[in-house]
Design a protein around this motif. Structure first.
Motif, PDB file in Angstrom:
ATOM      1  N   PRO A  34      22.257 -12.112  26.465  1.00 44.39           N
ATOM      2  CA  PRO A  34      22.141 -10.438  26.131  1.00 44.39           C
ATOM      3  C   PRO A  34      21.012  -9.902  26.092  1.00 44.39           C
ATOM      4  N   GLU A  35      20.072 -10.651  25.596  1.00 43.86           N
ATOM      5  CA  GLU A  35      18.526  -9.868  25.450  1.00 43.86           C
ATOM      6  C   GLU A  35      17.618 -10.815  26.454  1.00 43.86           C
ATOM      7  N   ALA A  36      17.977 -11.315  27.783  1.00 41.39           N
ATOM      8  CA  ALA A  36      17.271 -12.432  28.369  1.00 41.39           C
ATOM      9  C   ALA A  36      15.778 -11.967  28.715  1.00 41.39           C
ATOM     10  N   VAL A  37      14.943 -12.675  28.549  1.00 40.09           N
ATOM     11  CA  VAL A  37      13.331 -12.252  29.036  1.00 40.09           C
ATOM     12  C   VAL A  37      13.028 -13.316  30.017  1.00 40.09           C
ATOM     13  N   GLY A  38      12.305 -12.895  30.657  1.00 40.96           N
ATOM     14  CA  GLY A  38      11.706 -13.846  31.798  1.00 40.96           C
ATOM     15  C   GLY A  38      10.394 -13.138  32.466  1.00 40.96           C
ATOM     16  N   MET A  39      10.196 -13.674  33.597  1.00 41.42           N
ATOM     17  CA  MET A  39       8.814 -13.380  34.432  1.00 41.42           C
ATOM     18  C   MET A  39       9.275 -13.049  35.702  1.00 41.42           C
ATOM     19  N   LEU A  40       8.372 -12.061  36.316  1.00 42.11           N
ATOM     20  CA  LEU A  40       8.605 -11.945  37.720  1.00 42.11           C
ATOM     21  C   LEU A  40       7.230 -12.299  38.371  1.00 42.11           C
ATOM     22  N   TYR A  41       7.326 -13.202  39.127  1.00 45.58           N
ATOM     23  CA  TYR A  41       6.261 -13.727  40.048  1.00 45.58           C
ATOM     24  C   TYR A  41       6.176 -12.947  41.519  1.00 45.58           C
ATOM     25  N   ASP A  42       5.093 -12.384  41.902  1.00 48.07           N
ATOM     26  CA  ASP A  42       5.020 -11.765  43.084  1.00 48.07           C
ATOM     27  C   ASP A  42       3.921 -12.255  43.768  1.00 48.07           C
ATOM     28  N   SER A  43       4.296 -13.147  44.807  1.00 51.92           N
ATOM     29  CA  SER A  43       3.241 -14.013  45.508  1.00 51.92           C
ATOM     30  C   SER A  43       2.268 -13.141  46.220  1.00 51.92           C
ATOM     31  N   THR A  44       2.614 -11.824  46.723  1.00 55.52           N
ATOM     32  CA  THR A  44       1.708 -10.862  47.518  1.00 55.52           C
ATOM     33  C   THR A  44       0.731 -10.563  46.638  1.00 55.52           C
ATOM     34  N   LEU A  45       0.855 -10.626  45.300  1.00 55.50           N
ATOM     35  CA  LEU A  45      -0.138 -10.197  44.364  1.00 55.50           C
ATOM     36  C   LEU A  45      -1.137 -11.382  43.717  1.00 55.50           C
ATOM     37  N   CYS A  46      -0.880 -12.396  44.152  1.00 55.64           N
ATOM     38  CA  CYS A  46      -1.405 -13.413  43.667  1.00 55.64           C
ATOM     39  C   CYS A  46      -2.720 -13.981  44.395  1.00 55.64           C
ATOM     40  N   ARG A 184       5.331 -17.191  20.650  1.00 58.98           N
ATOM     41  CA  ARG A 184       4.747 -15.754  21.182  1.00 58.98           C
ATOM     42  C   ARG A 184       5.790 -14.784  21.398  1.00 58.98           C
ATOM     43  N   ILE A 185       6.924 -15.331  21.975  1.00 60.35           N
ATOM     44  CA  ILE A 185       8.155 -14.016  22.358  1.00 60.35           C
ATOM     45  C   ILE A 185       8.597 -13.700  20.921  1.00 60.35           C
ATOM     46  N   ASN A 186       9.171 -14.527  20.143  1.00 59.61           N
ATOM     47  CA  ASN A 186       9.702 -14.303  18.680  1.00 59.61           C
ATOM     48  C   ASN A 186       8.772 -13.234  18.123  1.00 59.61           C
ATOM     49  N   LYS A 187       7.426 -13.397  18.209  1.00 56.06           N
ATOM     50  CA  LYS A 187       6.456 -12.372  17.328  1.00 56.06           C
ATOM     51  C   LYS A 187       6.363 -11.261  18.112  1.00 56.06           C
ATOM     52  N   GLY A 188       6.793 -10.877  19.114  1.00 54.25           N
ATOM     53  CA  GLY A 188       6.545  -9.596  20.068  1.00 54.25           C
ATOM     54  C   GLY A 188       5.690  -9.834  20.986  1.00 54.25           C
ATOM     55  N   GLY A 189       5.070 -10.985  21.536  1.00 52.59           N
ATOM     56  CA  GLY A 189       3.974 -11.250  22.419  1.00 52.59           C
ATOM     57  C   GLY A 189       4.744 -11.379  23.670  1.00 52.59           C
ATOM     58  N   MET A 190       3.781 -12.016  24.566  1.00 55.25           N
ATOM     59  CA  MET A 190       4.276 -12.206  26.091  1.00 55.25           C
ATOM     60  C   MET A 190       3.837 -13.648  26.327  1.00 55.25           C
ATOM     61  N   THR A 191       3.950 -14.129  27.461  1.00 51.45           N
ATOM     62  CA  THR A 191       3.668 -15.351  27.802  1.00 51.45           C
ATOM     63  C   THR A 191       2.095 -15.349  28.239  1.00 51.45           C
ATOM     64  N   ALA A 192       1.456 -16.611  28.068  1.00 51.40           N
ATOM     65  CA  ALA A 192      -0.177 -16.774  28.049  1.00 51.40           C
ATOM     66  C   ALA A 192      -0.378 -16.338  29.571  1.00 51.40           C
ATOM     67  N   CYS A 193       0.373 -16.792  30.562  1.00 46.47           N
ATOM     68  CA  CYS A 193       0.004 -16.849  32.017  1.00 46.47           C
ATOM     69  C   CYS A 193       0.328 -15.309  32.503  1.00 46.47           C
ATOM     70  N   ALA A 194       1.261 -14.578  31.840  1.00 49.50           N
ATOM     71  CA  ALA A 194       1.287 -13.179  32.281  1.00 49.50           C
ATOM     72  C   ALA A 194       0.224 -12.261  31.674  1.00 49.50           C
ATOM     73  N   GLU A 195       0.085 -12.611  30.350  1.00 49.53           N
ATOM     74  CA  GLU A 195      -1.171 -12.045  29.763  1.00 49.53           C
ATOM     75  C   GLU A 195      -2.463 -12.251  30.487  1.00 49.53           C
ATOM     76  N   VAL A 196      -2.989 -13.032  31.122  1.00 47.35           N
ATOM     77  CA  VAL A 196      -4.248 -13.353  31.646  1.00 47.35           C
ATOM     78  C   VAL A 196      -4.039 -12.887  33.092  1.00 47.35           C
ATOM     79  N   CYS A 197      -3.175 -12.832  33.678  1.00 49.96           N
ATOM     80  CA  CYS A 197      -3.056 -12.572  35.140  1.00 49.96           C
ATOM     81  C   CYS A 197      -3.727 -11.135  35.715  1.00 49.96           C
ATOM     82  N   PRO A 198      -4.921 -11.125  36.285  1.00 53.16           N
ATOM     83  CA  PRO A 198      -5.523 -10.038  36.669  1.00 53.16           C
ATOM     84  C   PRO A 198      -4.991  -9.018  37.558  1.00 53.16           C
ATOM     85  N   THR A 199      -4.016  -9.435  38.198  1.00 53.84           N
ATOM     86  CA  THR A 199      -3.410  -8.375  39.155  1.00 53.84           C
ATOM     87  C   THR A 199      -1.911  -8.146  39.036  1.00 53.84           C
TER      88      THR A 199
END
Length: 324
Positions: A34-46, A184-199
């Motif tokens: 019901p409150e699914a969270v996840g990530m979107l990886y865009d290869s064109t931006l990597c 991190r998610i339960n505390k209102g944060g985000m995944t480390a990989c998304a947090e540091v991604c520059p693009t």
């Protein structure tokens, strides 16, 4: 018991069991949490900087993989007990043009896809693999794990990895930065990989919002300018403005594959070239559980037939002994 009665009784039991157990129906796929969270990886931006790999290692207290080639950054080639997130490269011919299938190259991210209907959870005999009923995050719990490694077979993405070089080795996988002690998610944060991604190539957020964003990008054409959100799509702190250099494939990986995933991928390169497995919409878990439950249910039929035959044989033996 005479021969005719025995054959008639046994035949009836076998025929009944055979007729009723010929078809095993798969259960429906699970729906997204019901409150699914996840990530979107865009290869064109990597851009292949591997900042996500380094951040993942830091939050999970894992050491960099050094191949001895002089690299000062993590140079892991694939997922392992030491690497939960890795950037891989597709290349063809001269590899001169980014996001081109011919004479081009592209980046692809490998980590847990956090399936909507996860096979690893389905096959685990001790519930060491668990799917959060609210967020859909799939986590591994080593305190419950018996080391059978069945989860490795049940995952179509080859994600769970075992520490074979450790006498007390355990299974490792991406926990979406929400394992016990981190959360991190339960505390209102985000995944480390998304947090540091520059693009913004790795974007965190609610699955529904990520799906909407992916579909918006499907409408873009090469040459279009677009402000790509970075970090958490539900509350982006910044954007990465970029001109689209290649058209996207009209395919959101994870929308339907094997029941869908909470980690979605989009790319200008066909996913089979990026190494994604060929998957149907039906989840492996729904099919295997349907077959197993049907077999277990109808195993009662031959057992009942055998019990009946045993009773008849005993009754006739007792009658025969009494006549003597």
């Amino acid at each position: 018991m005479d021969r005719r009665t025995f054959l008639k009784t046994a035949g009836a039991g076998v025929a009944g069991a055979a007729c009723i157990s010929t078809v095993a129906d798969a259960r429906p796929n699970l729906e997204p949490a019901p409150e699914a969270v996840g990530m979107l990886y865009d290869s064109t931006l990597c851009v292949g900087c591997k900042a996500c790999v380094t951040a993942c290692k830091e939050v999970n207290d894992m050491t960099p993989v050094d191949r001895g080639d002089g690299h000062i950054y993590d140079s892991a080639l694939d997922l392992s007990g030491d690497t939960l997130n890795v950037i891989k490269v597709y290349s063809d011919g001269t590899a001169a043009v980014k996001d081109s299938e011919e004479n081009g190259f592209a980046f692809e991210k490998r980590s847990c896809m956090h399936c909507v209907d996860p096979g690893c959870v389905s096959v685990c005999p001790v519930t060491a693999m668990r799917r959060d009923p609210l967020t859909g995050i799939v986590t591994h719990h080593p305190d419950a794990c018996i080391g059978c490694r069945t989860c490795m077979v049940g995952c179509p993405y080859n994600v769970p990895q075992f520490e074979y070089d450790n006498a007390f080795g355990r299974i490792h996988k991406c926990q979406m930065c929400n394992q016990e002690g981190l959360e991190r998610i339960n505390k209102g944060g985000m995944t480390a990989c998304a947090e540091v991604c520059p693009t913004g190539a790795t974007l965190f957020g609610p699955r529904s919002m990520l799906m909407e964003e992916a579909k918006r990008r499907m409408e873009l054409k090469s040459g279009d300018n677009y402000n790509f959100p970075r970090g958490d799509i539900s509350k982006p702190e910044s954007y990465h403005e970029k001109e689209l250099e290649a058209d996207y494939q009209n395919h959101i990986w994870g929308e339907k594959e094997a029941g869908g995933t909470n980690v979605l991928h989009i790319s200008a390169i066909a996913f089979d070239k990026l190494g994604m497995p060929p998957l149907e919409d039906r989840s492996y878990a729904s099919v295997s559980e349907g077959v197993q439950h049907t077999l277990y249910k109808y195993m009662a039929l031959p057992a009942a037939a055998m019990a009946g035959l045993t009773y008849v044989v005993k009754r006739n033996k007792d009658n025969h002994d009494g006549e003597e």
